[in-house]
Motif scaffolding. Sequence first.
Motif, PDB file in Angstrom:
ATOM      1  N   THR A  26      14.955  -3.900  -0.012  1.00 35.67           N
ATOM      2  CA  THR A  26      15.389  -4.435   1.271  1.00 35.67           C
ATOM      3  C   THR A  26      14.183  -4.607   2.170  1.00 35.67           C
ATOM      4  OG1 THR A  26      17.521  -3.309   1.112  1.00 35.67           O
ATOM      5  CG2 THR A  26      16.859  -4.025   3.288  1.00 35.67           C
ATOM      6  N   TYR A  27      14.167  -5.732   2.869  1.00 41.88           N
ATOM      7  CA  TYR A  27      13.142  -5.990   3.868  1.00 41.88           C
ATOM      8  C   TYR A  27      13.848  -6.279   5.184  1.00 41.88           C
ATOM      9  CZ  TYR A  27       9.901  -6.313  -0.040  1.00 41.88           C
ATOM     10  OH  TYR A  27       9.150  -6.037  -1.150  1.00 41.88           O
ATOM     11  N   TYR A  28      13.074  -6.506   6.208  1.00 43.64           N
ATOM     12  CA  TYR A  28      13.624  -6.781   7.530  1.00 43.64           C
ATOM     13  C   TYR A  28      14.565  -7.993   7.471  1.00 43.64           C
ATOM     14  CZ  TYR A  28       9.780 -10.072   7.174  1.00 43.64           C
ATOM     15  OH  TYR A  28       8.927 -11.040   6.726  1.00 43.64           O
ATOM     16  N   SER A  29      15.556  -7.953   8.306  1.00 46.85           N
ATOM     17  CA  SER A  29      16.483  -9.075   8.369  1.00 46.85           C
ATOM     18  C   SER A  29      15.791 -10.251   9.058  1.00 46.85           C
ATOM     19  CB  SER A  29      17.740  -8.675   9.136  1.00 46.85           C
ATOM     20  OG  SER A  29      18.734  -9.659   8.993  1.00 46.85           O
ATOM     21  N   TRP A 136       8.379  -4.528   9.027  1.00 47.63           N
ATOM     22  CA  TRP A 136       6.934  -4.638   8.856  1.00 47.63           C
ATOM     23  C   TRP A 136       6.268  -3.619   9.763  1.00 47.63           C
ATOM     24  CZ3 TRP A 136       3.751  -7.606   5.848  1.00 47.63           C
ATOM     25  CH2 TRP A 136       2.416  -7.669   6.226  1.00 47.63           C
ATOM     26  N   VAL A 137       5.363  -2.801   9.224  1.00 50.81           N
ATOM     27  CA  VAL A 137       4.666  -1.796  10.016  1.00 50.81           C
ATOM     28  C   VAL A 137       3.196  -2.160  10.183  1.00 50.81           C
ATOM     29  CG1 VAL A 137       3.956   0.632  10.115  1.00 50.81           C
ATOM     30  CG2 VAL A 137       6.247   0.050   9.319  1.00 50.81           C
ATOM     31  N   ASP A 138       2.513  -2.464   9.083  1.00 47.46           N
ATOM     32  CA  ASP A 138       1.078  -2.686   9.144  1.00 47.46           C
ATOM     33  C   ASP A 138       0.609  -3.357   7.860  1.00 47.46           C
ATOM     34  OD1 ASP A 138      -1.460  -2.567  10.222  1.00 47.46           O
ATOM     35  OD2 ASP A 138      -1.648  -0.391  10.101  1.00 47.46           O
ATOM     36  N   LYS A 139      -0.649  -3.792   7.887  1.00 47.63           N
ATOM     37  CA  LYS A 139      -1.291  -4.335   6.696  1.00 47.63           C
ATOM     38  C   LYS A 139      -2.729  -3.850   6.712  1.00 47.63           C
ATOM     39  CE  LYS A 139      -2.259  -8.586   9.153  1.00 47.63           C
ATOM     40  NZ  LYS A 139      -1.813  -9.914   9.415  1.00 47.63           N
ATOM     41  N   GLU A 140      -3.323  -3.777   5.551  1.00 47.41           N
ATOM     42  CA  GLU A 140      -4.725  -3.405   5.472  1.00 47.41           C
ATOM     43  C   GLU A 140      -5.354  -4.094   4.271  1.00 47.41           C
ATOM     44  OE1 GLU A 140      -5.564   0.787   4.073  1.00 47.41           O
ATOM     45  OE2 GLU A 140      -3.398   0.963   4.385  1.00 47.41           O
ATOM     46  N   LEU A 141      -6.667  -4.152   4.277  1.00 47.96           N
ATOM     47  CA  LEU A 141      -7.417  -4.737   3.178  1.00 47.96           C
ATOM     48  C   LEU A 141      -8.165  -3.648   2.435  1.00 47.96           C
ATOM     49  CD1 LEU A 141      -9.065  -7.950   4.700  1.00 47.96           C
ATOM     50  CD2 LEU A 141      -7.019  -7.798   3.274  1.00 47.96           C
ATOM     51  N   CYS A 142      -8.360  -3.861   1.149  1.00 49.35           N
ATOM     52  CA  CYS A 142      -9.150  -2.959   0.320  1.00 49.35           C
ATOM     53  C   CYS A 142      -9.973  -3.811  -0.635  1.00 49.35           C
ATOM     54  CB  CYS A 142      -8.248  -2.011  -0.462  1.00 49.35           C
ATOM     55  SG  CYS A 142      -9.140  -0.958  -1.636  1.00 49.35           S
ATOM     56  N   ASP A 143     -11.271  -3.557  -0.661  1.00 54.74           N
ATOM     57  CA  ASP A 143     -12.123  -4.257  -1.627  1.00 54.74           C
ATOM     58  C   ASP A 143     -12.904  -3.278  -2.496  1.00 54.74           C
ATOM     59  OD1 ASP A 143     -13.980  -3.309   0.185  1.00 54.74           O
ATOM     60  OD2 ASP A 143     -14.848  -5.266   0.637  1.00 54.74           O
ATOM     61  N   GLU A 144     -12.450  -2.013  -2.501  1.00 51.09           N
ATOM     62  CA  GLU A 144     -13.096  -1.010  -3.333  1.00 51.09           C
ATOM     63  C   GLU A 144     -12.760  -1.358  -4.786  1.00 51.09           C
ATOM     64  OE1 GLU A 144     -14.245   1.911  -5.658  1.00 51.09           O
ATOM     65  OE2 GLU A 144     -12.076   1.852  -5.379  1.00 51.09           O
ATOM     66  N   PRO A 145     -13.767  -1.671  -5.616  1.00 50.26           N
ATOM     67  CA  PRO A 145     -13.512  -2.218  -6.960  1.00 50.26           C
ATOM     68  C   PRO A 145     -12.580  -1.391  -7.838  1.00 50.26           C
ATOM     69  CG  PRO A 145     -15.821  -2.464  -6.400  1.00 50.26           C
ATOM     70  CD  PRO A 145     -15.202  -1.628  -5.315  1.00 50.26           C
TER      71      PRO A 145
END
Length: 171
Positions: A26-29, A136-145
């Motif tokens: 389930t996601y936000y309506s 939806w709360v947040d988003k983040e990026l990761c580029d740690e291989p």
Amino acid sequence: MSSIPEFGELLAAAEKSAVHLEMRDTYYSNARFEAWQRGQRVDWNDRDSWWRPFHQDIADAVARGVQVRRARVVSEPVTDYIRWEHYQTRANTEAGEQVRWLPRRRAWDLLLPGSDLWVFDGKLMRIHHFSGDGLWVDKELCDEPTTVEAHAAAFEKVWERAVPHDAYEIM
């Protein structure tokens, strides 16, 4: 959050692949889901009524040679939200995205991420965080291989087992 590029920017920078792993039931309506619940259906012959900037971003990436794949891990019987997602996935596939479905009971022995995510070119990951009720709360990026590689490998394990969209029957 504002310093993280929007999805369209990340996809526009992808050269070979973009994969999306969805783990929630389930996601936000939203207005389209609520309309579907009231019995409204998409007029697939009226592309202007359902084609969104997201679909154009996908179509543009695919036209550049980027392979875009989405795998959804779902509980069965599915929630109404997943039933709606299955219905509206036609828009994704018409944009050129490949979509597969994996029943959660067939994923029990896989080590899966705790959050939804996108992996671009196997090098950059955008993680999506949701509340328990799907907001939806947040988003983040990761580029740690090592971390990105582990998540990309998890996606591939799901993809191998998952059922192509056209063959997946909603339970």
